[in-house]
Design an enzyme around this catalytic site. Structure first.
Site, mmCIF file in Angstrom:
data_model
loop_
_atom_site.group_PDB
_atom_site.id
_atom_site.type_symbol
_atom_site.label_atom_id
_atom_site.label_comp_id
_atom_site.label_asym_id
_atom_site.label_seq_id
_atom_site.Cartn_x
_atom_site.Cartn_y
_atom_site.Cartn_z
ATOM 1 C CE LYS A 107 -11.450 -75.236 11.032
ATOM 2 N NZ LYS A 107 -10.124 -75.810 10.688
HETATM 3 N N1 GLU Z 1 -7.451 -73.530 9.733
HETATM 4 C C1 GLU Z 1 -6.199 -74.201 9.722
HETATM 5 C C2 GLU Z 1 -6.393 -75.696 9.839
HETATM 6 O O1 GLU Z 1 -7.441 -76.209 9.526
HETATM 7 C C3 GLU Z 1 -5.228 -73.633 10.747
HETATM 8 C C4 GLU Z 1 -5.680 -73.721 12.178
HETATM 9 C C5 GLU Z 1 -4.764 -72.985 13.154
HETATM 10 O O2 GLU Z 1 -3.727 -72.491 12.740
HETATM 11 O O3 GLU Z 1 -5.137 -72.931 14.325
HETATM 12 O O4 GLU Z 1 -5.498 -76.427 10.170
#
Ligand code: GLU
Length: 418
Positions: A107
Site C-alpha cells: 500500500k
Molecule cells: N485500493 C483497492 C483495495 O484496497 C484496490 C487495490 C488494487 O487494485 O491494487 O483493495
C-alpha cells in the site's frame, strides 16, 4: 473511561494473531508475517500554485512478496501515516491470497487532503511521489492502484511518470488506469460490483430475499456510490448514504444513480439532498436497516457503537471498518460481518485482470471481466463460508485463515534464504 479505539495497525495484528492461532502457525512464521518486508518513506516537495514550497510525506509499504509482485493502492488522505499504510498493505496480502491471485500485498499513501489542492498541484505531487518510489515499483515488482483520495487520472500521471523515466511506455505498472492508456473494462465499478456479489451471497445463504432488504451505505466515493447504485438496481431498498460532510436518509428509499449524477454535476455533498433527512455518519452506522455497508474509512464500527448497530449484515466495502473489539460484540449479537478482504476484493481482482491484459496487450470485453469477477468472488465466498462453518469461526477469521495460510505455505515451500 473508554479504552482508546483500536488503530488499523493494531487491528491487523490482532486479526493475524487469531488466524495464526487457529492455523497453529509456528512463532517464527507468525513474526515474519507480522512484519512488513520493505518500507519506504519519502518527502515530496511541492511548489504550490502561488509559488511557495511545501513538503509532504509519502509512503510505500510492501508487506509480503512470497506469492508474487506486491499489489495495492495509493491513498491521499490527511490522516494517512506509516502505521495505517502498514495495516492496509498487510490486508492486501491476505486479500490477494484469499481470492487466489498471484500477488503479495502493498500500500502507498501521501499525507494530504486532496480537496485542498488544485488539479495541477495534485499532478505535481503524484509525479514527484512516483519518481521517489520508482526504484521499488514495476510491473514485476509492485503495482499500485487507486484508493481513497486517488482515481484513474492519478494512475495515468503515475504511469506516465514511470514510463518517461524508463524511456518507453509501461502500461502494466499501475492498474485502475483510464481505458485510453491500458485500463480494463469494468475496473471502475469492480469493487462495488464485488460488494454486491458478496452481499447477495450472504443474503442467499441466510435465505433472505434481497428485495425485502433495506441498506445503508457509508461513503459515497468510488466504492460506496456505485455499491449503493448496484444494490438499488438489484432490488434492495437503499435508505441512507453519506459522505465526509454527512448523510441523506429516506425510509421510502433513495435513487443513488440520480445522486451520483448530481455529484458529477457539481453537488458538493449528499448531505441535505432534496427529499431526504440529514443524518450524521455516526447515526448512519446505527440505523435500523438489514444491511450496513461501511465503504469509507477504518474503525467506524468500534467498541463504543457496536452494541447499537441494528443491521443483521455488515458488508465491508472499506478496508478495516470494524475493529476487533467490535467484531466480538457483533459476533455475540449474531450480526454477520462479511469481511473486507472478501467483500471489497472485487477491485484488486479486476486490477489483476487489467495487469494480465496489459502484459499480453490483448483486451477483454466488459462481460468477460464481470463474469470472471463473479466467478472469483462467489468461489471465495463459498470457501470462506465453508471453513467458517467447519471451524466454527467468524467469516473474518475464516477469510484470514485462508489468506494467511496460503502465504505461510508459499513461504514454507520457498524456504528461508539464506
Ligand atoms: N485500493 C483497492 C483495495 O484496497 C484496490 C487495490 C488494487 O487494485 O491494487 O483493495
Amino acid at each position: 473511561m473508554a479504552a482508546a479505539r483500536q488503530s488499523a495497525w493494531e487491528s491487523a495484528q490482532i486479526q493475524l494473531a487469531a488466524a495464526a492461532r487457529h492455523l497453529g502457525l509456528e512463532d517464527g512464521t507468525h513474526q515474519l508475517l507480522a512484519t512488513p518486508r520493505r518500507e519506504m518513506t519519502v518527502s515530496i516537495p511541492l511548489r504550490r500554485d502561488d509559488g511557495h514550497v511545501e513538503v509532504l510525506r509519502g509512503y510505500r509499504v510492501q508487506h509480503n512478496l512470497s506469492r508474487g509482485p506486491a499489489k495495492g493502492g495509493i491513498r491521499y488522505h490527511p490522516s494517512t501515516d506509516i502505521d495505517e499504510v502498514r495495516a492496509l498493505a498487510m490486508w492486501m496480502t491476505w486479500k490477494c491470497a484469499l481470492i487466489g491471485i498471484p500477488y503479495g500485498g502493498a500500500k502507498g499513501g501521501v499525507t494530504i487532503d486532496p480537496r485542498l489542492y488544485s488539479q495541477n498541484e495534485l499532478e505535481r505531487v503524484t509525479r514527484r511521489y512516483a519518481s521517489e518510489i520508482l526504484p521499488i515499483i514495476g510491473p514485476e515488482r509492485d503495482i499500485p492502484a487507486p484508493d481513497v483520495g486517488t482515481d484513474e487520472q492519478t494512475m495515468a500521471w503515475f504511469m506516465d511518470t514511470y514510463s518517461v523515466n524508463k524511456g518507453y511506455t509501461v502500461t502494466g505498472v499501475v492498474t485502475g488506469k483510464p481505458i485510453s492508456v491500458g485500463g480494463s473494462q469494468g475496473r471502475g465499478g469492480a469493487t462495488s460490483r464485488g460488494v454486491l456479489f458478496s452481499a447477495f451471497a450472504a443474503l442467499r445463504e441466510a435465505g433472505v430475499d434481497p428485495r425485502d432488504v433495506s441498506v445503508a451505505v457509508q461513503g459515497f466515493g468510488k466504492v460506496g456510490g456505485l455499491a449503493a447504485q448496484f444494490l438499488h438496481d438489484a432490488g434492495c431498498k437503499v435508505v441512507a448514504v453519506s459522505d465526509v460532510k454527512g448523510g441523506a436518509y429516506n425510509s421510502m428509499g433513495l435513487n443513488p444513480a440520480a445522486m451520483i449524477r448530481a455529484m458529477k454535476q457539481g453537488l458538493d455533498s449528499v448531505a441535505g439532498y432534496p427529499g431526504t433527512d440529514h443524518i450524521s455518519n455516526e447515526e448512519l452506522i446505527e440505523l435500523d436497516v438489514d444491511v450496513l455497508v461501511p465503504a469509507a474509512l477504518e474503525g467506524v464500527v468500534h467498541e463504543s457503537n457496536a452494541d447499537r448497530v441494528r443491521a443483521r449484515f455488515i458488508v465491508e466495502g472499506a478496508n478495516g471498518p470494524t475493529t476487533p473489539d467490535a467484531d466480538e460484540i457483533l459476533e455475540d449479537r449474531g450480526v454477520l460481518v462479511v469481511p473486507d478482504i472478501l467483500a471489497n476484493s472485487g477491485g484488486v481482482a479486476v486490477s489483476y485482470f487489467e495487469w494480465v491484459q496489459d502484459l499480453q496487450a490483448y483486451w477483454w470485453t466488459e462481460d468477460q471481466v464481470n463474469d470472471r469477477l463473479k466467478a472469483i468472488m462467489e468461489g471465495a465466498y463459498a470457501e470462506v463460508s465453508a471453513l467458517a462453518r467447519d471451524e466454527k469461526v467468524s467469516l473474518r477469521t475464516a477469510a484470514q485463515m485462508i489468506g494467511v495460510g496460503r502465504v505461510a505455505e508459499a513461504h514454507r515451500t520457498r524456504g528461508l534464504y539464506p
